[in-house]
Motif scaffolding. Structure first.
Motif, mmCIF file in Angstrom:
data_model
loop_
_atom_site.group_PDB
_atom_site.id
_atom_site.type_symbol
_atom_site.label_atom_id
_atom_site.label_comp_id
_atom_site.label_asym_id
_atom_site.label_seq_id
_atom_site.Cartn_x
_atom_site.Cartn_y
_atom_site.Cartn_z
ATOM 1 N N THR A 142 101.157 42.400 -19.022
ATOM 2 C CA THR A 142 101.736 42.659 -17.703
ATOM 3 C C THR A 142 100.966 41.939 -16.606
ATOM 4 O OG1 THR A 142 102.529 44.827 -18.445
ATOM 5 C CG2 THR A 142 102.381 44.475 -16.068
ATOM 6 N N ALA A 143 99.637 42.020 -16.655
ATOM 7 C CA ALA A 143 98.812 41.350 -15.645
ATOM 8 C C ALA A 143 98.989 39.837 -15.702
ATOM 9 C CB ALA A 143 97.346 41.724 -15.839
ATOM 10 N N ALA A 144 99.106 39.279 -16.911
ATOM 11 C CA ALA A 144 99.307 37.832 -17.066
ATOM 12 C C ALA A 144 100.650 37.412 -16.486
ATOM 13 C CB ALA A 144 99.215 37.451 -18.539
ATOM 14 N N ARG A 145 101.658 38.219 -16.711
ATOM 15 C CA ARG A 145 102.994 37.892 -16.184
ATOM 16 C C ARG A 145 103.025 37.959 -14.658
ATOM 17 N NH1 ARG A 145 106.510 42.412 -17.615
ATOM 18 N NH2 ARG A 145 105.794 43.197 -15.616
ATOM 19 N N GLU A 146 102.339 38.962 -14.099
ATOM 20 C CA GLU A 146 102.334 39.135 -12.652
ATOM 21 C C GLU A 146 101.363 38.196 -11.946
ATOM 22 O OE1 GLU A 146 104.465 41.038 -11.045
ATOM 23 O OE2 GLU A 146 105.351 41.567 -12.983
ATOM 24 N N GLY A 147 100.493 37.549 -12.707
ATOM 25 C CA GLY A 147 99.520 36.638 -12.095
ATOM 26 C C GLY A 147 98.412 37.343 -11.346
ATOM 27 N N VAL A 149 95.047 38.065 -11.273
ATOM 28 C CA VAL A 149 93.828 37.620 -11.938
ATOM 29 C C VAL A 149 92.706 38.647 -11.829
ATOM 30 C CG1 VAL A 149 92.908 36.363 -9.946
ATOM 31 C CG2 VAL A 149 92.317 35.622 -12.264
ATOM 32 N N ASP A 150 92.640 39.413 -10.751
ATOM 33 C CA ASP A 150 91.587 40.428 -10.600
ATOM 34 C C ASP A 150 91.772 41.566 -11.606
ATOM 35 O OD1 ASP A 150 90.295 39.100 -8.490
ATOM 36 O OD2 ASP A 150 91.667 39.949 -7.022
ATOM 37 N N VAL A 151 93.005 42.031 -11.747
ATOM 38 C CA VAL A 151 93.294 43.065 -12.745
ATOM 39 C C VAL A 151 93.045 42.525 -14.143
ATOM 40 C CG1 VAL A 151 95.155 44.401 -13.821
ATOM 41 C CG2 VAL A 151 94.914 44.392 -11.337
ATOM 42 N N LEU A 152 93.464 41.297 -14.386
ATOM 43 C CA LEU A 152 93.259 40.657 -15.686
ATOM 44 C C LEU A 152 91.774 40.597 -16.023
ATOM 45 C CD1 LEU A 152 95.090 39.172 -17.825
ATOM 46 C CD2 LEU A 152 94.319 37.062 -16.766
ATOM 47 N N ARG A 153 90.970 40.231 -15.051
ATOM 48 C CA ARG A 153 89.517 40.121 -15.264
ATOM 49 C C ARG A 153 88.921 41.472 -15.655
ATOM 50 N NH1 ARG A 153 88.541 38.016 -10.868
ATOM 51 N NH2 ARG A 153 88.398 35.825 -11.523
ATOM 52 N N GLU A 154 89.334 42.538 -14.985
ATOM 53 C CA GLU A 154 88.803 43.873 -15.294
ATOM 54 C C GLU A 154 89.235 44.330 -16.681
ATOM 55 O OE1 GLU A 154 86.561 45.487 -13.636
ATOM 56 O OE2 GLU A 154 86.531 43.924 -12.103
ATOM 57 N N LEU A 155 90.474 44.088 -17.046
ATOM 58 C CA LEU A 155 90.944 44.471 -18.380
ATOM 59 C C LEU A 155 90.143 43.762 -19.464
ATOM 60 C CD1 LEU A 155 94.800 44.376 -17.732
ATOM 61 C CD2 LEU A 155 93.447 46.420 -18.206
ATOM 62 N N ILE A 184 102.356 33.354 -21.504
ATOM 63 C CA ILE A 184 103.067 33.919 -20.355
ATOM 64 C C ILE A 184 102.503 33.411 -19.032
ATOM 65 C CG2 ILE A 184 103.466 36.078 -19.089
ATOM 66 C CD1 ILE A 184 103.797 37.448 -21.804
ATOM 67 N N SER A 185 101.182 33.338 -18.925
ATOM 68 C CA SER A 185 100.576 32.872 -17.673
ATOM 69 C C SER A 185 100.952 31.417 -17.395
ATOM 70 C CB SER A 185 99.055 33.041 -17.715
ATOM 71 O OG SER A 185 98.483 32.264 -18.753
ATOM 72 N N ALA A 186 101.135 30.617 -18.448
ATOM 73 C CA ALA A 186 101.557 29.226 -18.273
ATOM 74 C C ALA A 186 103.001 29.140 -17.805
ATOM 75 C CB ALA A 186 101.373 28.453 -19.577
ATOM 76 N N VAL A 187 103.877 29.868 -18.478
ATOM 77 C CA VAL A 187 105.302 29.833 -18.143
ATOM 78 C C VAL A 187 105.554 30.295 -16.712
ATOM 79 C CG1 VAL A 187 107.540 30.857 -18.677
ATOM 80 C CG2 VAL A 187 106.082 30.049 -20.530
ATOM 81 N N TYR A 188 104.793 31.308 -16.271
ATOM 82 C CA TYR A 188 104.982 31.829 -14.919
ATOM 83 C C TYR A 188 104.148 31.081 -13.879
ATOM 84 C CZ TYR A 188 107.824 35.779 -16.428
ATOM 85 O OH TYR A 188 108.850 36.557 -16.920
#
Length: 319
Positions: A142-147, A149-155, A184-188
């Motif tokens: 979900t974080a990767a799709r939404e972009g 990066v701060d949430v992604l880093r914490e996860l 997903i992060s690439a596609v979005y």
């Protein structure tokens, strides 16, 4: 007649479902549950704390209530981003990974809502960074799709699986099951997330290493091929090359309709020009370090700072 009966049965089934989702009026704890939900919805942490000091309300702390999709107070607080309420509920023993009818945890809803402070609070309190095994998606996807990066880093900091896949049954597996966070992060078009995932150990050849997946999917796409097809740009291709993607995996069809862009030219050049010894050394060292401790392990190495930065891709080449 038969079709009429089928329609009646369908309507009856739908009515039954909605009746099950409605709160039960006869529930003796209904008023207490509603009071907790009202306090959370209104972001009234003081009132919530006062209510939970009473035994009757504490019994309802993990109760699912509310019309439509019954949820716990913690799930509501996380979804709305009400940090103080999240903290109060956790202090009073709220079940941190409780599931709603969609098999979503409070952490999942906090990630979906981009509530970074709630995400951090839940992770520090012990929430599973991978979410629920019963939900097809995950917080990291979900974080990767939404972009975010701060949430992604914490996860990732709290141990989320960097190459997590959507959870689908084997019989239903298709190309969608290959679409991990990097894909997903690439596609979005989320370059910051794409780079962070690679730094934290995401497989640059994702989609092409799982033999079971390869046996079920006729033409799996590598992340490199996906980046080319979606026109992600030279930055994505360069990152994949730097992090060791196999440049010979994508099947390139060169014809009159193929756009000879900078990214494609970079890939073709990489196919004929071998990596430098420094680049190969960096890849070898990073592969040796476990994914979960890459950054701390590099920082502890007894080498000059410039070399540490190179291993962490903070500098591209050493002069």
């Amino acid at each position: 007649m038969a079709s009429g009966q089928a329609a009646d049965m369908s309507l009856m089934d739908i009515s039954k479902i909605f009746s099950l989702l409605q709160p039960k009026e006869e529930d003796e704890d209904g008023e207490q549950c509603q009071a907790l939900n009202d306090a959370v919805s209104g972001d009234n942490a003081a009132l919530l704390s006062e209510l939970l000091s009473q035994e009757g309300y504490r019994r309802c702390i993990n109760a699912h209530s509310g019309w439509g999709v019954p949820v716990t107070p913690l799930r509501t607080a996380a979804a709305l981003g009400h940090l103080k309420c999240v903290e109060v509920l956790l202090e009073h023993g709220a079940e941190i990974d409780s599931l709603d009818v969609k098999a979503q945890t409070p952490l999942f809803t906090a990630v979906s809502g981009k509530h970074l402070d709630c995400v951090v609070a839940l992770l520090k309190a012990g929430a599973d960074p991978n979410g629920s095994p019963y939900n097809n998606c995950s917080p990291l996807l979900t974080a990767a799709r939404e972009g975010d990066v701060d949430v992604l880093r914490e996860l990732l900091r709290f141990g989320a699986e960097v190459d997590v896949r959507p959870k689908v049954p084997e019989w239903a597996s298709n190309a969608t099951a290959c679409r991990g966070p990097l894909y997903i992060s690439a596609v979005y078009g989320h370059l910051d997330c794409f780079r962070l995932l690679l730094l934290r150990g995401a497989n640059p050849d994702y989609n092409c290493t799982d033999q079971k997946m390869l046996a079920r999917i006729k033409q799996p796409k590598t992340v490199l091929e996906v980046c080319l097809r979606y026109g992600c740009g030279v930055e994505y291709i360069q990152l994949l090359i730097d992090f060791g993607a196999d440049v010979f995996l994508p099947t390139l069809i060169i014809d009159k309709t193929t756009k000879q862009n900078e990214a494609l030219l970079l890939l073709l050049k990489e196919r004929v020009c071998p990596k430098t010894l420094m680049s190969e050394t960096r890849l070898a060292i990073r592969r040796y370090i476990p994914v979960a401790i890459k950054e701390p392990a590099i920082d502890r190495l007894d080498i000059p700072l410039i070399l540490k930065n190179y291993l962490k891709h903070a500098t591209s080449e050493l002069g």
